[in-house]
Design an enzyme around this catalytic site. Structure first.
Site, mmCIF file in Angstrom:
data_model
loop_
_atom_site.group_PDB
_atom_site.id
_atom_site.type_symbol
_atom_site.label_atom_id
_atom_site.label_comp_id
_atom_site.label_asym_id
_atom_site.label_seq_id
_atom_site.Cartn_x
_atom_site.Cartn_y
_atom_site.Cartn_z
ATOM 1 C CE1 TYR A 230 49.364 26.587 32.800
ATOM 2 C CE2 TYR A 230 48.629 26.174 30.384
ATOM 3 C CZ TYR A 230 48.350 26.705 31.741
ATOM 4 O OH TYR A 230 47.186 26.954 31.912
ATOM 5 C CB VAL B 4 49.725 27.140 39.050
ATOM 6 C CG1 VAL B 4 48.325 26.985 39.071
ATOM 7 C CG2 VAL B 4 50.198 28.098 37.977
ATOM 8 C CG HIS C 44 42.878 27.881 39.826
ATOM 9 N ND1 HIS C 44 42.707 29.405 39.522
ATOM 10 C CD2 HIS C 44 41.380 27.402 39.983
ATOM 11 C CE1 HIS C 44 41.448 29.528 39.689
ATOM 12 N NE2 HIS C 44 40.676 28.669 39.832
ATOM 13 C CB CYS D 243 51.197 4.761 29.398
ATOM 14 S SG CYS D 243 50.398 5.998 29.092
HETATM 15 P P1 OAD Z 1 44.167 38.593 38.101
HETATM 16 O O1 OAD Z 1 45.363 39.129 37.384
HETATM 17 O O2 OAD Z 1 42.871 38.542 37.634
HETATM 18 O O3 OAD Z 1 44.208 39.486 39.448
HETATM 19 C C1 OAD Z 1 45.340 39.911 40.182
HETATM 20 C C2 OAD Z 1 45.208 41.003 41.185
HETATM 21 O O4 OAD Z 1 46.245 41.410 41.945
HETATM 22 C C3 OAD Z 1 44.651 42.291 40.868
HETATM 23 O O5 OAD Z 1 43.251 42.834 41.279
HETATM 24 C C4 OAD Z 1 45.577 43.246 41.034
HETATM 25 O O6 OAD Z 1 45.082 44.583 41.386
HETATM 26 C C5 OAD Z 1 46.281 42.635 42.146
HETATM 27 N N1 OAD Z 1 47.615 43.035 42.407
HETATM 28 C C6 OAD Z 1 48.590 43.372 41.597
HETATM 29 N N2 OAD Z 1 49.755 43.586 42.363
HETATM 30 C C7 OAD Z 1 49.489 43.506 43.681
HETATM 31 C C8 OAD Z 1 50.243 43.387 44.787
HETATM 32 N N3 OAD Z 1 51.553 43.827 44.678
HETATM 33 N N4 OAD Z 1 49.389 43.147 46.208
HETATM 34 C C9 OAD Z 1 48.322 42.590 45.938
HETATM 35 N N5 OAD Z 1 47.411 42.619 44.883
HETATM 36 C C10 OAD Z 1 48.082 43.000 43.721
HETATM 37 O O7 OAD Z 1 44.574 37.162 38.968
HETATM 38 P P2 OAD Z 1 43.628 36.185 39.647
HETATM 39 O O8 OAD Z 1 42.635 36.953 40.510
HETATM 40 O O9 OAD Z 1 44.725 35.302 40.457
HETATM 41 O O10 OAD Z 1 42.882 30.743 36.118
HETATM 42 O O11 OAD Z 1 43.060 35.497 38.739
HETATM 43 C C11 OAD Z 1 42.225 34.449 38.872
HETATM 44 C C12 OAD Z 1 42.515 33.192 38.007
HETATM 45 O O12 OAD Z 1 42.264 33.686 36.598
HETATM 46 C C13 OAD Z 1 43.724 32.715 37.924
HETATM 47 O O13 OAD Z 1 43.928 31.663 38.716
HETATM 48 C C14 OAD Z 1 44.014 32.110 36.228
HETATM 49 C C15 OAD Z 1 43.289 33.457 35.666
HETATM 50 O O14 OAD Z 1 42.726 33.212 34.497
HETATM 51 C C16 OAD Z 1 43.121 29.932 35.370
HETATM 52 O O15 OAD Z 1 44.296 30.247 34.667
HETATM 53 C C17 OAD Z 1 42.262 28.814 35.417
#
Ligand code: OAD
Length: 245
Positions: free
Chosen positions: A69, A105, A121, A152
């Site tokens: 992180y 985040v 998240h 603490c």
């Molecule tokens: P992902 O990495 O799973 O998906 C990212 C998406 O963004 C993909 O579908 C890409 O095709 C798309 N993408 C890439 N470049 C882009 C652009 N310039 N414009 C628009 N889209 C684009 O990320 P999330 O869907 O956010 O959770 O993942 C969901 C959750 O899984 C996250 O919040 C995190 C992760 O594990 C936790 O950590 C709990």
């Protein structure tokens, strides 16, 4: 590069003052230089989420989790909002019922000016005590030493949601309520595979909303979306706003 033009239906819906839900994922910050999770070169390439993003991993090795992180904080501190974040912030300014639900985040939506938003998240920029439960903002780009400690005496954790943990109840309830009443739902830069966030566009569709996916790649949502605008959010969203101006 040219991208698909929005349909007349979408342009009309953008001009209306009806409720609008925007769901974002890591892709919306891609053009700010922040890695996504599941793409090639993404955060989950070569890293098992179970080793850095679960309560069990933190109990086993809090320093390892903090290092993951901390690197993301440093990257986030160097990044700036891009035209997609700014376009989403300006959608809120039209005065229509509006909610942004983000899985991100990184704080870039807030820095672009979004206010009517829920963080599904959590936030990289907040810490929570594992002992007394206090939670507060901590915007230091790097924390030293790791893991940090609370007054603490217990150690602090990033105030983010890990796999296996529940989403902040009020934030998710607000997003669900908007999914049920929205006439338009924009789903931007998410692979739409992580639940329960991925259930929001499904709920919006079930309630009759026009659901538009903005993503250069297809996702499991694509076949069900009312419209897909394939391309980078930083180009598609400003063009969309211009078309509806
Ligand atoms: P992902 O990495 O799973 O998906 C990212 C998406 O963004 C993909 O579908 C890409 O095709 C798309 N993408 C890439 N470049 C882009 C652009 N310039 N414009 C628009 N889209 C684009 O990320 P999330 O869907 O956010 O959770 O993942 C969901 C959750 O899984 C996250 O919040 C995190 C992760 O594990 C936790 O950590 C709990």
């Amino acid at each position: 590069m040219s991208h698909p033009a929005p349909s007349p239906r979408l342009v009309a819906l953008l001009r209306e003052r009806t409720p609008l839900l925007v769901l974002t994922g890591a892709g919306v910050s891609r053009e700010s230089g922040i890695a996504t999770f599941r793409e090639a070169g993404g955060l989950w390439e070569g890293v098992d989420p179970a080793e850095v993003a679960t309560p069990e991993a933190f109990a086993r090795d809090p320093r390892r989790v903090w290092c993951f992180y901390d690197a993301r904080r440093r990257q986030g501190a160097q990044a700036s909002p891009n035209p997609a974040h700014r376009a989403i912030a300006s959608l809120e300014e039209t005065g229509r019922p509006f909610l942004l639900a983000t899985q991100n985040v990184d704080g870039l939506h807030e820095r672009a000016g979004s206010r009517a938003m829920v963080r599904l998240h959590g936030s990289l920029w907040r810490v929570r005590c594992t002992g007394c439960g206090d939670e507060w903002e901590d915007d230091r780009p790097a924390i030293d030493p790791l893991p940090p400690a609370c007054a603490c005496g217990a150690i602090l954790r990033p105030a983010v949601v890990w796999f296996g943990e529940a989403l902040p109840q009020q934030a998710f309830a607000q997003a669900q309520a908007m999914a049920r009443r929205a006439s338009l739902c924009l789903v931007v830069g998410t692979s739409a595979v992580v639940y329960p966030a991925a259930a929001l566009p499904e709920a919006a569709l079930a309630a009759g909303a026009y659901v538009v996916e903005i993503n250069p790649e297809p996702t499991p949502l694509s076949p069900f979306a009312s419209e897909v605008l394939a391309g980078p959010a930083g180009e598609i969203l400003p063009a969309l706003l211009e078309a509806a101006a």
